[in-house]
Design an enzyme around this catalytic site. Sequence first.
Site, PDB file in Angstrom:
ATOM      1  N   GLY A   1       0.826  -1.210   0.000  1.00  0.00           N
ATOM      2  CA  GLY A   1       0.000   0.000   0.000  1.00  0.00           C
ATOM      3  C   GLY A   1       0.855   1.252   0.000  1.00  0.00           C
ATOM      4  O   GLY A   1       1.930   1.270   0.599  1.00  0.00           O
TER       5      GLY A   1
ATOM      6  N   GLY B   1       6.374  -2.770   3.258  1.00  0.00           N
ATOM      7  CA  GLY B   1       6.002  -3.261   4.581  1.00  0.00           C
ATOM      8  C   GLY B   1       6.436  -4.705   4.757  1.00  0.00           C
ATOM      9  O   GLY B   1       7.275  -5.211   4.000  1.00  0.00           O
TER      10      GLY B   1
ATOM     11  N   ASP C   1       0.730   1.799   9.176  1.00  0.00           N
ATOM     12  CA  ASP C   1       0.317   0.976  10.322  1.00  0.00           C
ATOM     13  C   ASP C   1       1.353   0.972  11.447  1.00  0.00           C
ATOM     14  O   ASP C   1       1.031   0.629  12.582  1.00  0.00           O
ATOM     15  CB  ASP C   1       0.073  -0.478   9.878  1.00  0.00           C
TER      16      ASP C   1
ATOM     17  N   ARG D   1     -23.541  13.967  21.249  1.00  0.00           N
ATOM     18  CA  ARG D   1     -23.582  12.644  20.625  1.00  0.00           C
ATOM     19  C   ARG D   1     -22.355  11.826  20.979  1.00  0.00           C
ATOM     20  O   ARG D   1     -21.343  12.360  21.437  1.00  0.00           O
ATOM     21  CB  ARG D   1     -23.550  12.798  19.101  1.00  0.00           C
TER      22      ARG D   1
ATOM     23  N   GLU E   1      -9.443  -0.462  12.922  1.00  0.00           N
ATOM     24  CA  GLU E   1     -10.206  -1.385  12.062  1.00  0.00           C
ATOM     25  C   GLU E   1     -10.053  -2.837  12.507  1.00  0.00           C
ATOM     26  O   GLU E   1     -10.911  -3.670  12.232  1.00  0.00           O
ATOM     27  CB  GLU E   1      -9.777  -1.233  10.597  1.00  0.00           C
TER      28      GLU E   1
ATOM     29  N   HIS F   1      -8.956   5.557   3.179  1.00  0.00           N
ATOM     30  CA  HIS F   1      -7.708   5.836   2.478  1.00  0.00           C
ATOM     31  C   HIS F   1      -7.260   7.285   2.545  1.00  0.00           C
ATOM     32  O   HIS F   1      -6.152   7.594   2.076  1.00  0.00           O
ATOM     33  CB  HIS F   1      -7.810   5.360   1.028  1.00  0.00           C
TER      34      HIS F   1
ATOM     35  N   ARG G   1      -3.869   7.528   3.876  1.00  0.00           N
ATOM     36  CA  ARG G   1      -2.684   7.150   3.096  1.00  0.00           C
ATOM     37  C   ARG G   1      -2.255   8.256   2.134  1.00  0.00           C
ATOM     38  O   ARG G   1      -1.229   8.113   1.451  1.00  0.00           O
ATOM     39  CB  ARG G   1      -2.962   5.856   2.318  1.00  0.00           C
TER      40      ARG G   1
HETATM   41  O1  F6P Z   1      -1.229  -1.527   5.366  1.00  0.00           O
HETATM   42  C1  F6P Z   1      -1.772  -0.301   5.020  1.00  0.00           C
HETATM   43  C2  F6P Z   1      -3.274  -0.371   4.940  1.00  0.00           C
HETATM   44  O2  F6P Z   1      -3.774   0.922   4.658  1.00  0.00           O
HETATM   45  C3  F6P Z   1      -3.962  -0.952   6.183  1.00  0.00           C
HETATM   46  O3  F6P Z   1      -4.029  -0.036   7.240  1.00  0.00           O
HETATM   47  C4  F6P Z   1      -5.289  -1.363   5.612  1.00  0.00           C
HETATM   48  O4  F6P Z   1      -5.847  -2.410   6.372  1.00  0.00           O
HETATM   49  C5  F6P Z   1      -4.941  -1.839   4.224  1.00  0.00           C
HETATM   50  O5  F6P Z   1      -3.694  -1.241   3.901  1.00  0.00           O
HETATM   51  C6  F6P Z   1      -5.961  -1.463   3.172  1.00  0.00           C
HETATM   52  O6  F6P Z   1      -5.582  -2.042   1.963  1.00  0.00           O
HETATM   53  P1  F6P Z   1      -6.247  -1.680   0.552  1.00  0.00           P
HETATM   54  O7  F6P Z   1      -5.635  -0.382   0.087  1.00  0.00           O
HETATM   55  O8  F6P Z   1      -5.881  -2.830  -0.308  1.00  0.00           O
HETATM   56  O9  F6P Z   1      -7.708  -1.525   0.787  1.00  0.00           O
END
Ligand code: F6P
Length: 361
Positions: free
Chosen positions: A11, A115, A140, A175, A235, A285, A288
């Site tokens: 990722g 990673g 992560d 809330r 998550e 995302h 990221r």
């Molecule tokens: O490892 C990075 C990460 O963003 C995790 O936090 C997440 O579980 C996973 O990749 C999501 O992957 P994808 O981009 O394939 O949905």
Amino acid sequence: MPRIAILTGGGDCPGLNGVIRAAAKTAMLEFKAEVIGIEDGFDGLVHDRVRRLNYFDVSNILTQGGTILGTSNKANPFAYPVEDAQGRVTFEDYSDRALRTFNSIRADALIVIGGDGSLTIAQKLTRLGIPCVGVPKTIDNDLYGTDQTFGFDSALVTATEAVDKLHTTAQAHHRVMILEVMGRNAGWLALGAGIAGGGDVILIPEIPYKLESVRRYIHDRKRAGKRFSLVVVAEGARPEGGDVVVQRMVADASEARRLGGVGNKLRNEIEEATQIETRATILGHLQRGGTPTPFDRLLATRFGMDAARHALAGRSNIMVGLRGPDIVTVPIEEVSGRQRLVDPKGHWVATARAVNTCFGD
Ligand code: F6P
């Protein structure tokens, strides 16, 4: 002329371009070396998609998110997904193709920015005769052998800003607001953003939660006059005796399971248990993307320089890592296949507990 190859695997995260830039500039300026970019992670190595990088290709990219080389979290050369006429996916060993590409570019070493999945592949490639130097990336922060991965700090800023923004609605509408953040099986992002954003409840994979403990805590807060609560959930969080919420299975990825959705599950459960209106936000995302923070730019640049120096000095099967103030190297086999999880008895958790954060245990 010395020559190194670089790829980004898994990722994406902020800081990848910073590593590419620093490694390539170090190679070009200090070693007069050529730099070959492999496109789309190991996919480019399997399918011979490579290109020479010149100085201008790696200039002016430090602040850009993503990766100029592209990436893939599916293309494991040792378990490469192949689809048959019926659409069924099987996994084949294509490592001979990866080796052929590497030999054809006549590079001295391969820098793998990735990673744990990518670094495990790098270790296997080293055994095949491709000298690899790893650079630890992931939002992560779950990699062994380094105090921190680059990308984590940038994601932490995004997640903390989200907690701050949800705070205002929580307070205004009385809330419970839930923020679900990424992290796979590690709770670093949720814990970091929860502490930095002043979250009331933090739920992480390393500490299974009990809904009743969360209910009681939120109820007690209300009785004490705090009519809102903020929940930051990883998550990968799961209830005691229960399992994680899986969002989807990605058929053509060797690591198929994608987590996600625990925030929505908790929204229903907490609303029902507390009778307080509850909303959930899944940050996804967004964590990221964007420009890397100064911390990640600095770390990426330090990692990149050292990775190039090691690669061009003939060292391989190592990963660069951060230890205290120093950049060190660790053997890849110490890192691959292992995860660095939050220590439930560690300082971060103790700090959160000291300010009365609930972990649902
Ligand atoms: O490892 C990075 C990460 O963003 C995790 O936090 C997440 O579980 C996973 O990749 C999501 O992957 P994808 O981009 O394939 O949905």
